[in-house]
Write an enzyme that holds these catalytic residues in place. Sequence first.
Site, PDB file in Angstrom:
ATOM      1  CG  ASP A 215      -5.676  -7.254  -7.707  1.00 59.64           C
ATOM      2  OD1 ASP A 215      -4.589  -7.508  -7.166  1.00 59.64           O
ATOM      3  OD2 ASP A 215      -6.527  -6.519  -7.175  1.00 59.64           O
TER       4      ASP A 215
ATOM      5  CD  GLU B 268     -14.866  -4.973  -1.017  1.00 59.40           C
ATOM      6  OE1 GLU B 268     -13.824  -5.078  -0.339  1.00 59.40           O
ATOM      7  OE2 GLU B 268     -14.865  -4.550  -2.192  1.00 59.40           O
TER       8      GLU B 268
ATOM      9  CD  GLU C 154      -3.047  -1.005   0.209  1.00 60.48           C
ATOM     10  OE1 GLU C 154      -3.060  -0.009  -0.539  1.00 60.48           O
ATOM     11  OE2 GLU C 154      -3.898  -1.912   0.143  1.00 60.48           O
TER      12      GLU C 154
ATOM     13  CD  GLU D  12     -10.455  -1.501  -7.991  1.00 56.13           C
ATOM     14  OE1 GLU D  12      -9.393  -1.343  -7.368  1.00 56.13           O
ATOM     15  OE2 GLU D  12     -11.584  -1.244  -7.503  1.00 56.13           O
TER      16      GLU D  12
ATOM     17  CB  THR E 187      -2.249  -0.846  -9.533  1.00 50.44           C
ATOM     18  OG1 THR E 187      -3.439  -1.610  -9.342  1.00 50.44           O
ATOM     19  CG2 THR E 187      -1.579  -0.547  -8.202  1.00 50.44           C
TER      20      THR E 187
END
Length: 738
Positions: A265, A359, A118, A377, A463
């Site tokens: 991902d 989710e 993160e 996304e 991302t």
Amino acid sequence: MIEATSRFPGEAECRYQLLCPFPCRNQVVEMFDHAYQNYMDHAYPADELMPLTCRGRVRGLEPSRGDIDDALGKFSLTLIDTLDTLALLNKTAEFEAAVRRVLSDVRLDNDIVVSVFETNIRVLGGLLGGHSMALLLKEGGQHMLWYKDELLHMAKDLGLRLLPAFNTSSGLPYPRVNLRYGVRGPETRTGTETDTCTACAGTIILEFAALSRFTGNPVFENHARRALDFIWEKRQRNSNLVGTTINIHSGEWVRRDSGVGAGIDSYYEYLLKAYVLLGDDLFLQRFNTHYASIMKYISQPPLLLDVHIHKPLLPARTWMDSLLAFFPGLQVLKGDIRPAIETHEMLYQVTKKHNFLPEAFTTDFRVHWAQHPLRPEFAESTYFLYKATRDPYYLEVGRTVLENLNRFARVPCGFAAMKDVRTGSHEDRMDSFFLAEMFKYLFLLFADPEDLPFDVEGYIFTTEAHLLPLSLSTAFRSQTFSAANTTVSVPLLSSCFSTVLCKTVFKMGKVIWKLPIMLIRWSRNITTLDFLQAVSAVAAEDGLRFMQEMMELSSQQQKEQLPPRAVQIVSQPFLGRVVLTAGPAQFGMDLSKSSTGVSTIRISLTRPLANAALLQGRIALLQRGQCMFAEKARHIQKAGALGGIVIDDNEGSSSDTAPLFQMAGDGRNTDDVTLPLLFLFHKEGNILLEALREYKEVEVLLSDKARDRGEGRGEESIINGGGGCRAVHSPADGLVLQ
């Protein structure tokens, strides 16, 4: 006529976005201002805003949320994450003020444990994106003239603080690091972990390579490449898939489920984007290998379902998580547009049912996990599909996203995450990625090129949607890279790779991909279809079929889940021992209420039907496609058939690996359909077809469950040679099924 008043600025005008999208652009800016200003007024210098209580979230002062809090490092996370969004939205004064605040207020040496993943994508990426924008504005000669790479110096400082996490025998980073003390074991609450997610270790290369190229120090890129090399070597060699969680010391897979959502991902995303940014063919080769396996095992259009890496035909779960919504956008970058359209449309149907993507959700669009933390996304993939197709349908999708955010998530102090999409309840949470990504992609979706302060075609999106210049491909590159990684970087011959506006992209003289051929527009209620510029009748027919199937799929969740049905071969030599799992129809005869079921004998396989009379008293075998299931049922019912079996033409599909398929109606009243219709996947259908080819007469029983030999017999069946149905009949020829 536009309404005189609207609930939110720009809302009424935005309804006209299909004719002119720019009012929606204005609404995006207004919504961004609402979120950003409330963060600055009520939360800064805290990491994030708590929009329900109108205060900042400071780690240690609020109840722990577990791993979610690892993103918070007391470094004004939201402000750093938002820097390049301010620049993109033409908020130059605000950007300059934000940079000055970061330089004066933010500390990176806090005694706090943070997530390496993160911190890399949000903070390091935010600093590098801000540095890129500062350089751009300074070069313009009007703004940021005082800037002397201060954000880059902070980025290098942060990169050095993250490097201790990579001090492992494998090169995979520890998942957490202490910003002040690095990785020193229990005394710094780090260094004891053994496992990390694949995405956590594989989503480093863009930021670390950019930091190396900007600073001329190869150490960062070298570490990121080493981690990627290790993951590649540990892939399952038969399936070419990777698991979700890996042991950072031994390289053993701890969780062996594989998909394109949470846990994996952005590993796939960074392989392809590293090729785009750095020009190394090795990354493209690896991505293509993985992608082929994804499309072979995980993709069940329009679904993307996890499998086991050692047994890729075995499903690992029957639900999907919302993080996979990025994948259609990645497929656009790859140039594989059709499956991107299919999966995106499935996601849109889920969004329309629940207002947001839960989710996690099941294959029939039911809620599995009800939260929605305002993830971007889906908006990301919507933007990339619009850029690839220029189909205004995606502007309509974007408007739906805007409306739902304003109607359900907007609160006086910002935008609140949804605690439960079914009840509309809120959570006191507004993650930094909401400002970093959501508004960036929505603004780009609706903005005219003249409204952008720079050409985004010269940048790649990380991302976290941070902007890194493609010119880094020609920047300094160390000779210490491994021999496998010493290909020469050259500029892209076309920088449109980043948002896919061009029809053909070349690199090093080779065609990488060509823009697909079909542009699609759906009406708002999805009852009429209009195909634009299909290159051939075949392409148009394929597109029509996809739209019809999506209508069928989207309406499945409107009905109650039905149990599977049975197709039992009861004639010699099978004698009822072969029972095929069949999907039910949400219309027609309910076989569970039939005491005998429906049976028949098949007599002719090879010749197509030329006369409706041949279906009298028989069961028709139909190939999937070309018309709706209810329409098939009406055609064969009109011809006098007792029932029908639809066989999937998607090669390799099987009830062993795919969820139960229910055939939905066509949106009309189906009370007129009184015969039973069942669905067989390709594998089960082939078993029946092989029996029909080998024996002149085969008797089957359609029922809710297998019966003993001798029940429900006596009718004949027939298969048409072509499958599917396109109503073509005349008084002379009767009904022809093609």
